[in-house]
Design a protein around this motif. Structure first.
Motif, PDB file in Angstrom:
ATOM      1  N   UNK A  69       0.831  -1.208   0.000  1.00 24.21           N
ATOM      2  CA  UNK A  69       0.000   0.000   0.000  1.00 24.21           C
ATOM      3  C   UNK A  69       0.864   1.256   0.000  1.00 24.21           C
ATOM      4  N   UNK A  70       1.928   1.251   0.803  1.00 28.79           N
ATOM      5  CA  UNK A  70       2.814   2.415   0.843  1.00 28.79           C
ATOM      6  C   UNK A  70       3.467   2.690  -0.497  1.00 28.79           C
ATOM      7  N   UNK A  71       3.859   1.621  -1.195  1.00 27.25           N
ATOM      8  CA  UNK A  71       4.498   1.793  -2.508  1.00 27.25           C
ATOM      9  C   UNK A  71       3.511   2.325  -3.529  1.00 27.25           C
ATOM     10  N   UNK A  72       2.316   1.762  -3.571  1.00 27.87           N
ATOM     11  CA  UNK A  72       1.323   2.180  -4.569  1.00 27.87           C
ATOM     12  C   UNK A  72       0.799   3.589  -4.315  1.00 27.87           C
ATOM     13  N   UNK A  73       0.618   3.943  -3.051  1.00 24.70           N
ATOM     14  CA  UNK A  73       0.008   5.229  -2.728  1.00 24.70           C
ATOM     15  C   UNK A  73       1.012   6.375  -2.798  1.00 24.70           C
ATOM     16  N   UNK A  74       2.209   6.153  -2.220  1.00 26.68           N
ATOM     17  CA  UNK A  74       3.151   7.265  -2.073  1.00 26.68           C
ATOM     18  C   UNK A  74       4.285   7.252  -3.096  1.00 26.68           C
ATOM     19  N   UNK A  75       4.580   6.114  -3.689  1.00 26.25           N
ATOM     20  CA  UNK A  75       5.666   6.006  -4.670  1.00 26.25           C
ATOM     21  C   UNK A  75       6.937   6.697  -4.178  1.00 26.25           C
ATOM     22  N   UNK A  76       7.441   6.326  -3.017  1.00 26.45           N
ATOM     23  CA  UNK A  76       8.584   7.050  -2.440  1.00 26.45           C
ATOM     24  C   UNK A  76       9.885   6.762  -3.179  1.00 26.45           C
ATOM     25  N   UNK A  77      10.833   7.647  -3.012  1.00 23.90           N
ATOM     26  CA  UNK A  77      12.186   7.468  -3.523  1.00 23.90           C
ATOM     27  C   UNK A  77      13.152   7.442  -2.347  1.00 23.90           C
ATOM     28  N   UNK A  79      15.439   6.674   0.721  1.00 25.18           N
ATOM     29  CA  UNK A  79      15.468   5.787   1.877  1.00 25.18           C
ATOM     30  C   UNK A  79      14.113   5.134   2.131  1.00 25.18           C
ATOM     31  N   UNK A  80      13.015   5.847   1.880  1.00 26.38           N
ATOM     32  CA  UNK A  80      11.706   5.271   2.136  1.00 26.38           C
ATOM     33  C   UNK A  80      11.378   4.146   1.156  1.00 26.38           C
ATOM     34  N   UNK A  81      11.888   4.241  -0.043  1.00 28.64           N
ATOM     35  CA  UNK A  81      11.709   3.142  -0.988  1.00 28.64           C
ATOM     36  C   UNK A  81      12.435   1.900  -0.488  1.00 28.64           C
ATOM     37  N   UNK A  82      13.618   2.111   0.072  1.00 31.18           N
ATOM     38  CA  UNK A  82      14.376   1.001   0.642  1.00 31.18           C
ATOM     39  C   UNK A  82      13.660   0.407   1.844  1.00 31.18           C
ATOM     40  N   UNK A  86      12.510  -3.464   2.188  1.00 33.01           N
ATOM     41  CA  UNK A  86      12.926  -4.319   3.306  1.00 33.01           C
ATOM     42  C   UNK A  86      11.701  -4.888   4.015  1.00 33.01           C
ATOM     43  N   UNK A  87      10.682  -4.056   4.220  1.00 30.65           N
ATOM     44  CA  UNK A  87       9.461  -4.520   4.887  1.00 30.65           C
ATOM     45  C   UNK A  87       8.755  -5.592   4.061  1.00 30.65           C
TER      46      UNK A  87
END
Length: 237
Positions: A69-77, A79-82, A86-87
């Motif tokens: 959900x975090x990847x689809x909603x926020x598409x972070x780059x 450290x947060x992508x990492x 990891x999660x």
């Protein structure tokens, strides 16, 4: 027909490395902890809520859902992508470590059926490693043209499917990334009881007898020894 590798690192590949690393570390730590619980050693104990044993696959599914959900909603780059990678890897390890329970709908973790969980984890680890290394399962490039790509896909997929029908699931999965492995599995004798053997090997025929001689009931192979070592579940003979 050969498999090719691209070992160059880009942002996507680095993220995959973090995900795979998390997957492997969490799986190994989980197996160590479950062995200690089984032996009654250390501070670890099974988790129960209201008298119901909570399997660690529950935590794994929750982690994967949150990371996805975090990847689809926020598409972070950065450290947060990492962090999400990891999660997700950790969640996948926790969930797949009890893969056999998904199928059996019973607590078969330490039984012979529970070995399927270790099979699943090891296969995901192998495939994940090949993907991180940039394996091109069909060994084709843009210069090969549509016909070359189609032929490579057809031959590799056909060999892998044939190997699977012959009861060689590990060979079939690896063969998608390493075509010679798929071809070898497709050409060799089918395992007794496999769909191929049931349909094509008449009971008592020469091929049936050769198959049973090649794969005797209860026989162990190198993969069994790896599963024993990693999972701590010995195969019953």
């Amino acid at each position: 027909m050969t498999v090719t590798f691209d070992v160059g690192l880009d942002a996507g590949r680095i993220t995959a490395v973090w995900m795979l690393g998390s997957f492997l570390v969490v799986f190994l730590v989980t197996r160590v902890i479950t062995r200690l619980i089984r032996a009654g050693r250390g501070p670890f104990r099974d988790t129960s809520v209201g008298g119901v044993h909570v399997h660690h696959l529950v935590y794994g599914i929750a982690l994967m859902l949150l990371a996805g959900a975090g990847e689809f909603i926020y598409r972070p780059d950065g450290v947060w992508r990492t962090v999400l990678a990891v999660a997700f890897g950790a969640g996948a390890a926790l969930a797949l470590d009890e893969f056999a329970l998904w199928l059996r709908l019973a607590d078969v973790y330490w039984s012979d059926e529970g070995r399927l969980s270790v099979d699943a984890v090891l296969m995901v680890a192998v495939v994940g490693t090949l993907l991180v290394l940039g394996a091109n399962p069909f060994g084709t490039t843009g210069e090969d043209g549509a016909l070359g790509v189609a032929l490579s896909v057809l031959v590799t997929s056909g060999a892998a499917i044939t190997a699977a029908f012959k009861g060689k699931i590990v060979t079939a999965i690896l063969g998608v990334f390493l075509p010679p492995v798929a071809l070898l599995g497709a050409l060799r004798l089918a395992r007794p009881g496999s769909p191929w053997a049931r349909r094509r090997y008449t009971p008592g025929s020469r091929r049936d007898l050769r198959s049973r001689s090649r794969y005797p009931e209860g026989a162990r192979n190198p993969w069994d020894r790896v599963v024993d070592l990693v999972g701590g579940v010995s195969r019953k003979s």
